[in-house]
Design a protein around this motif. Sequence first.
Motif, PDB file in Angstrom:
ATOM      1  N   VAL A 193       5.078   2.794  17.748  1.00 52.47           N
ATOM      2  CA  VAL A 193       5.782   1.723  17.036  1.00 52.47           C
ATOM      3  C   VAL A 193       6.209   2.257  15.676  1.00 52.47           C
ATOM      4  O   VAL A 193       5.391   2.829  14.936  1.00 52.47           O
ATOM      5  N   TYR A 194       7.503   2.107  15.372  1.00 57.15           N
ATOM      6  CA  TYR A 194       8.075   2.606  14.118  1.00 57.15           C
ATOM      7  C   TYR A 194       8.616   1.426  13.326  1.00 57.15           C
ATOM      8  O   TYR A 194       9.516   0.718  13.791  1.00 57.15           O
ATOM      9  N   ALA A 195       8.079   1.223  12.143  1.00 54.42           N
ATOM     10  CA  ALA A 195       8.465   0.061  11.328  1.00 54.42           C
ATOM     11  C   ALA A 195       8.528   0.465   9.855  1.00 54.42           C
ATOM     12  O   ALA A 195       7.604   0.198   9.086  1.00 54.42           O
ATOM     13  N   PRO A 196       9.633   1.114   9.442  1.00 54.56           N
ATOM     14  CA  PRO A 196       9.716   1.591   8.058  1.00 54.56           C
ATOM     15  C   PRO A 196      10.063   0.505   7.044  1.00 54.56           C
ATOM     16  O   PRO A 196      10.038   0.774   5.841  1.00 54.56           O
ATOM     17  N   ALA A 197      10.400  -0.684   7.514  1.00 55.10           N
ATOM     18  CA  ALA A 197      10.674  -1.809   6.607  1.00 55.10           C
ATOM     19  C   ALA A 197      10.007  -3.037   7.200  1.00 55.10           C
ATOM     20  O   ALA A 197      10.369  -3.493   8.281  1.00 55.10           O
ATOM     21  N   LEU A 198       9.014  -3.527   6.483  1.00 55.49           N
ATOM     22  CA  LEU A 198       8.200  -4.617   7.020  1.00 55.49           C
ATOM     23  C   LEU A 198       8.028  -5.662   5.917  1.00 55.49           C
ATOM     24  O   LEU A 198       7.260  -5.470   4.985  1.00 55.49           O
ATOM     25  N   ALA A 199       8.775  -6.763   6.028  1.00 56.13           N
ATOM     26  CA  ALA A 199       8.691  -7.811   5.007  1.00 56.13           C
ATOM     27  C   ALA A 199       7.623  -8.832   5.362  1.00 56.13           C
ATOM     28  O   ALA A 199       7.195  -9.619   4.520  1.00 56.13           O
ATOM     29  N   ALA A 200       7.237  -8.838   6.628  1.00 57.09           N
ATOM     30  CA  ALA A 200       6.222  -9.784   7.103  1.00 57.09           C
ATOM     31  C   ALA A 200       5.591  -9.165   8.336  1.00 57.09           C
ATOM     32  O   ALA A 200       6.118  -8.202   8.887  1.00 57.09           O
ATOM     33  N   TRP A 201       4.445  -9.720   8.713  1.00 55.70           N
ATOM     34  CA  TRP A 201       3.743  -9.213   9.903  1.00 55.70           C
ATOM     35  C   TRP A 201       3.688 -10.358  10.914  1.00 55.70           C
ATOM     36  O   TRP A 201       2.694 -11.055  11.013  1.00 55.70           O
ATOM     37  N   PRO A 202       4.768 -10.577  11.675  1.00 53.40           N
ATOM     38  CA  PRO A 202       4.809 -11.729  12.584  1.00 53.40           C
ATOM     39  C   PRO A 202       3.953 -11.485  13.826  1.00 53.40           C
ATOM     40  O   PRO A 202       3.648 -10.340  14.158  1.00 53.40           O
ATOM     41  N   PRO A 203       3.584 -12.567  14.539  1.00 52.32           N
ATOM     42  CA  PRO A 203       2.796 -12.419  15.764  1.00 52.32           C
ATOM     43  C   PRO A 203       3.472 -11.470  16.764  1.00 52.32           C
ATOM     44  O   PRO A 203       2.786 -10.739  17.478  1.00 52.32           O
ATOM     45  N   ALA A 204       4.811 -11.464  16.797  1.00 49.76           N
ATOM     46  CA  ALA A 204       5.512 -10.566  17.737  1.00 49.76           C
ATOM     47  C   ALA A 204       5.201  -9.105  17.451  1.00 49.76           C
ATOM     48  O   ALA A 204       5.228  -8.269  18.353  1.00 49.76           O
ATOM     49  N   LEU A 205       4.898  -8.787  16.181  1.00 43.88           N
ATOM     50  CA  LEU A 205       4.540  -7.394  15.868  1.00 43.88           C
ATOM     51  C   LEU A 205       3.168  -7.069  16.457  1.00 43.88           C
ATOM     52  O   LEU A 205       2.974  -5.995  17.029  1.00 43.88           O
ATOM     53  N   ASP A 206       2.221  -8.003  16.334  1.00 43.55           N
ATOM     54  CA  ASP A 206       0.908  -7.772  16.947  1.00 43.55           C
ATOM     55  C   ASP A 206       1.052  -7.530  18.449  1.00 43.55           C
ATOM     56  O   ASP A 206       0.419  -6.636  19.003  1.00 43.55           O
ATOM     57  N   GLU A 207       1.916  -8.321  19.088  1.00 42.11           N
ATOM     58  CA  GLU A 207       2.134  -8.133  20.532  1.00 42.11           C
ATOM     59  C   GLU A 207       2.712  -6.739  20.813  1.00 42.11           C
ATOM     60  O   GLU A 207       2.303  -6.073  21.747  1.00 42.11           O
ATOM     61  N   ALA A 208       3.659  -6.326  19.971  1.00 42.19           N
ATOM     62  CA  ALA A 208       4.309  -5.029  20.187  1.00 42.19           C
ATOM     63  C   ALA A 208       3.344  -3.874  19.957  1.00 42.19           C
ATOM     64  O   ALA A 208       3.540  -2.776  20.477  1.00 42.19           O
ATOM     65  N   LEU A 209       2.303  -4.114  19.166  1.00 39.11           N
ATOM     66  CA  LEU A 209       1.351  -3.045  18.846  1.00 39.11           C
ATOM     67  C   LEU A 209       0.319  -2.840  19.952  1.00 39.11           C
ATOM     68  O   LEU A 209      -0.369  -1.816  19.969  1.00 39.11           O
ATOM     69  N   VAL A 210       0.231  -3.787  20.881  1.00 42.78           N
ATOM     70  CA  VAL A 210      -0.740  -3.656  21.970  1.00 42.78           C
ATOM     71  C   VAL A 210      -0.363  -2.433  22.809  1.00 42.78           C
ATOM     72  O   VAL A 210       0.773  -2.303  23.250  1.00 42.78           O
ATOM     73  N   GLY A 211      -1.307  -1.531  22.962  1.00 44.05           N
ATOM     74  CA  GLY A 211      -1.077  -0.345  23.794  1.00 44.05           C
ATOM     75  C   GLY A 211      -0.398   0.808  23.081  1.00 44.05           C
ATOM     76  O   GLY A 211      -0.149   1.841  23.690  1.00 44.05           O
ATOM     77  N   ALA A 212      -0.088   0.633  21.792  1.00 44.64           N
ATOM     78  CA  ALA A 212       0.579   1.726  21.059  1.00 44.64           C
ATOM     79  C   ALA A 212      -0.436   2.804  20.695  1.00 44.64           C
ATOM     80  O   ALA A 212      -1.490   2.513  20.133  1.00 44.64           O
TER      81      ALA A 212
END
Length: 299
Positions: free
Chosen positions: A191-210
């Motif tokens: 997961v690549y996120a060089p600009a993160l203004a917030a940490w939404p639930p969708a990000l937690d979902e995307a991080l599963v298995g990374a």
Amino acid sequence: MRVRILGTAAGGGVPQWNCACPGCAAARADPRLRRRHASIAVDDGTGRRYVVNATPDIGEQIEAYPELAPGPGRRETPLAGVILTDAELDHTLGLWRLREAAGLNVIATTTVHRALDGGPHLGQVLGPYAGITRTELPAGEPIVLGDGRLEVRAVPVSAKRPRYAAALDLGEDGWVAALRLTDRRDGTTLVYAPALAAWPPALDEALVGAGAVVLDGTFWDDEEPLRAGFSRKTATGMGHLPITGPDGTADRLAALPAARRLYTHLNNSNPLVLPCDDGHRELARRGIEIAQEGAVIEL
Ligand code: MLT
Ligand code: MN
Ligand code: ZN
């Protein structure tokens, strides 16, 4: 999956041409401390490569690594396209440097495509040189690149727009995304996120298995831009969650099960640009690395 770190700096790089701050001065004195603008290159499994974000340094970044070198044909390149996380200038100015391309596949959300055409007139200026193919990156829905091995999913993380786009009538969606990159042969994911203004639930979902997470490390703390004197906004106000403090991302990053957890997109005001800074040890204790230019992440 094999990912090359092509650069690790926020807009301006380190050193920034008009900046004499301690980080920039140190990098002028010691070239080992220089940082090119943040970008990565990912293999699509067929030997073709996509760069994520086209920085002002893209020419030198391509020259620096053999897997991005042209050949064997005189005008053959392994570069299959550019995937964008957002439309910020430090992530897109390099598109114009690729004007010699026989064709340029730009993969981005509809909003980012429209912003690049409506603000800096990408299509109008670059189109006549390098025919542009625009691939849409829908929010939340994966697309597949190459011969089907590389999957890319854009996860919306903020509505922060580039300054040039302040008045464009483009709505609030699709401005900044985290990218979930998966090799479909074995499921390995970065997961690549060089600009993160917030940490939404969708990000937690995307991080599963990374297996690897490379996050926005622009600022050490929220007050840094004010202290450094180049902005009247805090880090969060500028669209970047800081590493430490109440909104800091370090606790969440340290808690992830990913084997590799890294910060990138460091601003030149960030004390971490100095190798002697205590922050390195503090983060290392928690299993967090600072991305190093040229490093390869193998998953
Ligand atoms: C950002 O990361 O916030 C932008 O790149 C800022 C800028 O360069 O204007
Ligand atoms: Mn930036
Ligand atoms: Zn500086």
